[in-house]
Write an enzyme that holds these catalytic residues in place. Structure first.
Site, mmCIF file in Angstrom:
data_model
loop_
_atom_site.group_PDB
_atom_site.id
_atom_site.type_symbol
_atom_site.label_atom_id
_atom_site.label_comp_id
_atom_site.label_asym_id
_atom_site.label_seq_id
_atom_site.Cartn_x
_atom_site.Cartn_y
_atom_site.Cartn_z
ATOM 1 N N TRP A 193 -76.298 3.775 -27.806
ATOM 2 C CA TRP A 193 -74.838 3.689 -27.837
ATOM 3 C C TRP A 193 -74.282 3.131 -26.537
ATOM 4 O O TRP A 193 -73.303 2.365 -26.558
ATOM 5 C CB TRP A 193 -74.253 5.067 -28.163
ATOM 6 C CG TRP A 193 -74.936 5.673 -29.354
ATOM 7 C CD1 TRP A 193 -75.624 6.839 -29.413
ATOM 8 C CD2 TRP A 193 -75.058 5.081 -30.667
ATOM 9 N NE1 TRP A 193 -76.162 7.028 -30.663
ATOM 10 C CE2 TRP A 193 -75.837 5.965 -31.451
ATOM 11 C CE3 TRP A 193 -74.595 3.904 -31.251
ATOM 12 C CZ2 TRP A 193 -76.155 5.716 -32.782
ATOM 13 C CZ3 TRP A 193 -74.909 3.637 -32.578
ATOM 14 C CH2 TRP A 193 -75.669 4.539 -33.323
ATOM 15 N N ASP A 236 -68.258 9.163 -23.615
ATOM 16 C CA ASP A 236 -68.481 9.154 -25.056
ATOM 17 C C ASP A 236 -69.160 10.470 -25.398
ATOM 18 O O ASP A 236 -70.342 10.670 -25.129
ATOM 19 C CB ASP A 236 -69.359 7.957 -25.440
ATOM 20 C CG ASP A 236 -69.759 7.966 -26.921
ATOM 21 O OD1 ASP A 236 -69.377 8.898 -27.642
ATOM 22 O OD2 ASP A 236 -70.480 7.031 -27.333
ATOM 23 N N LYS A 245 -69.649 15.072 -36.170
ATOM 24 C CA LYS A 245 -70.784 15.937 -35.832
ATOM 25 C C LYS A 245 -70.345 17.406 -35.848
ATOM 26 O O LYS A 245 -70.930 18.220 -36.535
ATOM 27 C CB LYS A 245 -71.342 15.606 -34.446
ATOM 28 C CG LYS A 245 -71.386 14.140 -34.090
ATOM 29 C CD LYS A 245 -72.479 13.385 -34.807
ATOM 30 C CE LYS A 245 -72.594 11.968 -34.252
ATOM 31 N NZ LYS A 245 -73.685 11.199 -34.886
#
Length: 358
Positions: free
Chosen positions: A101, A169, A193
């Protein structure tokens, strides 16, 4: 009702209590005669939901009035470009590369043509750790990290200390622990999540950074646009925000972020302890001091056994255990909705699988 144990990396398990509340309210939200998904975002009914979720985010993390809380769309992936679009200020943007990511975020910074540099990376060891010696500039426009790495199973124990705005993030450890917000410039993550279903991206941004945005950035991609419109410059994901609000109620009911973190530590300790004591049948990927509480990535003796493990686990009522294609192996995601008893069930299965196949 028979429900599987969902160890998926995301979208992932939602607390049963939250799902049941949404189910009960689905056709008639609080007596208004229609579903929450039918209600206009321009009504006091929905505004109450949105502002409630906003206030809970600020309260749980301790964000004060110097921050705006936004509920955006486009996934966390859009933030790879939106962050430099809004926060780059003509100097240098610095990145710590700890996996897929951050690699993608760096790629978007390059596409946008900003001046950036990678100040630390664990790529040479297949992203099995969080770099310790991070040489960053206090004068940087921002320092960018990913707090938890779903694929490789690594996590920052503490955020880097810097004078420049820290961009985090936090997609895969949102609402999972308390954090030090003292140098946070921007904190974001997809909520799928620990915060509900896919489709909402939480962005918490320091208000003094909103005016950095350049004149060439389209209006809808400006944080300032959404901040001034309470995240409703365009139609937001109303149902996703509603589900987030319910999930935050559940987090508060569990005792808040400190209590949630304590439970997550116990779950992760149970699984890591068994992996470490399995005499090499199972082998964790992340180095010990970088291990994630959210995502436990590990391998078995052969790919054939890994395929067999995933198949038999599914037959035993445990799904989502196949590792990401970049790493392979097995991955158990221990998000907030996964209970200690769920992890005990997984460990019991792992013991029996090792006995039969070791």
């Amino acid at each position: 009702m028979s429900r599987v144990i969902n160890f998926s990396a995301g979208p992932s398990s939602i607390p049963l209590e939250v799902l049941q509340t949404a189910q009960a309210e689905f056709l008639d939200y609080k007596g208004c005669g229609c579903s929450i998904i039918e209600i206009s975002h321009r009504t006091p009914i929905f505004e109450e939901v949105l502002f409630s979720a906003r206030d809970k985010v600020k309260s749980l993390y301790g964000f004060g009035d110097e921050y705006d809380v936004l509920f955006l769309q486009g996934g966390a992936t859009l933030q790879f470009a939106q962050v430099p679009m809004n926060l780059y200020n003509g100097g240098v943007a610095q990145y710590v590369n700890t996996g897929v990511w951050t690699t993608k975020a760096i790629k978007d910074a390059k596409i946008l043509g900003i001046n950036y540099e990678v100040v630390a990376s664990s790529e040479e060891t297949k992203f099995d750790r969080i770099p310790k010696d991070i040489k960053f500039s206090d004068d940087a426009d921002y320092l960018y990290i990913c707090s938890n790495n779903t694929i490789y199973g690594t996590q920052y124990k503490e955020y880097p200390k810097c004078k420049c705005p820290l961009v985090v993030d936090s997609s895969s450890d949102l609402f999972a622990r308390e954090i030090d917000i003292s140098n946070i410039g921007l904190f974001y993550g997809g909520i799928q999540k620990n915060g509900g279903p896919a489709g909402v991206t939480l962005v918490v941004v320091r208000k003094d950074l909103l005016d950095r945005v350049g004149a060439n950035v389209p209006s809808i991609l400006r944080y300032k646009t959404q901040a001034e419109a309470d995240s409703m410059s365009n139609t937001p994901n109303t149902f996703g925000i509603y589900m987030l609000n319910l999930t935050l109620d559940w987090v508060i009911k569990q005792g808040g972020l400190a209590s949630i973190n304590e439970k997550n530590e116990k779950k992760a300790h149970l699984l890591y302890s068994y992996i470490d004591g399995s005499n090499g049948f199972y082998k964790g990927h992340a180095q010990d001091d970088s291990r994630s509480l959210m995502n436990v990535s590990f391998n078995i003796l052969s790919k054939e056994l890994e395929m067999k493990f995933v198949k038999e686990a599914s037959e035993a009522g445990m799904i989502g255990l196949k590792g990401h294609r970049h790493l392979g192996g097995i991955r158990a995601s221990l998000y907030n909705a996964i209970t200690y008893e769920n992890v005990e069930t997984l460990v019991d299965f792992m013991k029996e699988f090792a006995r039969k196949n070791g």
